[in-house]
Design a protein around this motif. Structure first.
Motif, short mmCIF file in Angstrom:
data_model
loop_
_atom_site.label_atom_id
_atom_site.label_comp_id
_atom_site.label_asym_id
_atom_site.label_seq_id
_atom_site.Cartn_x
_atom_site.Cartn_y
_atom_site.Cartn_z
N PRO A 183 6.06 -6.36 16.23
CA PRO A 183 5.99 -7.72 16.78
C PRO A 183 6.30 -8.87 15.63
O PRO A 183 6.57 -9.86 16.17
N ASN A 184 6.10 -8.45 14.39
CA ASN A 184 6.12 -9.65 13.56
C ASN A 184 7.52 -10.02 13.03
O ASN A 184 8.44 -9.07 12.89
N GLU A 185 7.63 -11.07 12.43
CA GLU A 185 8.67 -11.48 11.80
C GLU A 185 8.75 -11.03 10.21
O GLU A 185 9.89 -10.73 9.82
N PHE A 186 7.71 -10.77 9.76
CA PHE A 186 7.35 -10.30 8.46
C PHE A 186 6.11 -9.95 8.29
O PHE A 186 5.13 -9.92 9.02
N PHE A 187 5.95 -8.78 7.27
CA PHE A 187 4.47 -8.36 6.75
C PHE A 187 4.46 -8.66 5.25
O PHE A 187 5.40 -8.86 4.46
N TYR A 188 3.11 -8.62 4.91
CA TYR A 188 3.09 -8.73 3.39
C TYR A 188 3.32 -7.41 2.79
O TYR A 188 2.31 -6.32 3.27
N VAL A 189 3.82 -6.98 1.80
CA VAL A 189 3.97 -5.61 1.24
C VAL A 189 3.77 -5.79 -0.27
O VAL A 189 4.32 -6.19 -0.98
N CYS A 190 3.08 -4.78 -0.73
CA CYS A 190 2.82 -4.47 -1.96
C CYS A 190 4.23 -3.57 -2.84
O CYS A 190 4.19 -2.49 -2.29
N PHE A 191 4.68 -4.23 -3.52
CA PHE A 191 5.94 -3.56 -4.05
C PHE A 191 5.68 -3.30 -5.46
O PHE A 191 6.51 -3.21 -6.36
N ASN A 192 4.29 -3.13 -6.11
CA ASN A 192 4.05 -2.75 -7.31
C ASN A 192 4.23 -1.24 -7.57
O ASN A 192 3.78 -0.47 -6.96
N ASP A 193 5.27 -1.07 -8.51
CA ASP A 193 5.69 0.38 -8.66
C ASP A 193 4.59 1.19 -9.38
O ASP A 193 4.65 2.59 -9.28
N ASP A 194 3.60 0.65 -9.89
CA ASP A 194 2.66 1.27 -10.52
C ASP A 194 1.25 1.35 -9.62
O ASP A 194 0.11 1.97 -9.87
N CYS A 195 1.25 0.97 -8.55
CA CYS A 195 0.03 0.95 -7.60
C CYS A 195 -0.31 2.50 -7.31
O CYS A 195 0.65 3.10 -6.80
N PRO A 196 -1.41 2.83 -7.28
CA PRO A 196 -1.76 4.22 -7.14
C PRO A 196 -1.40 4.68 -5.71
O PRO A 196 -1.06 5.76 -5.40
N TYR A 197 -1.71 3.87 -4.73
CA TYR A 197 -1.35 4.27 -3.34
C TYR A 197 0.23 4.74 -3.26
O TYR A 197 0.53 5.89 -2.65
N TYR A 198 1.12 4.14 -3.93
CA TYR A 198 2.54 4.23 -3.94
C TYR A 198 2.79 5.41 -4.86
O TYR A 198 3.50 6.35 -4.40
N VAL A 199 2.19 5.60 -5.94
CA VAL A 199 2.62 6.37 -6.94
C VAL A 199 1.85 7.72 -6.31
O VAL A 199 2.64 8.90 -6.33
N GLN A 200 0.78 8.04 -5.78
CA GLN A 200 0.12 8.95 -5.18
C GLN A 200 0.78 9.53 -4.10
O GLN A 200 0.76 10.78 -3.66
N GLY A 201 1.43 8.77 -3.09
CA GLY A 201 2.11 8.82 -1.98
C GLY A 201 3.27 9.89 -2.00
O GLY A 201 3.48 10.90 -1.30
#
Length: 69
Positions: free
Chosen positions: A8-26
């Motif tokens: 439903p949203n036009e945009f979201f805020y997204v973390c694009f930090n490639d060192d973010c543990p959430y992203y790395v561990q995913g």
């Protein structure tokens, strides 16, 4: 013509930090759980204030859609 979205949203805020543990561990977590070569980034819905995963399939996935504030 932009792709239609089911969100439903036009945009979201997204973390694009490639060192973010959430992203790395995913990457490892999704491989172990679903044998999928993907990860996720953290997204914030500005309307609800809730955080949720945003699936990505590569390091550069969705980076072309970044809007500078």
């Amino acid at each position: 013509m932009p792709l239609a979205s089911t969100w439903p949203n036009e945009f979201f805020y997204v973390c694009f930090n490639d060192d973010c543990p959430y992203y790395v561990q995913g990457w490892e977590r999704l491989w172990e759980q679903q044998a999928t070569r993907a990860s996720y980034r953290c997204r914030l819905d500005p309307d609800t204030g809730k955080f949720a995963p945003l699936p990505v399939w590569s390091d550069n996935a969705l980076k072309d859609d970044i809007i500078e504030a």
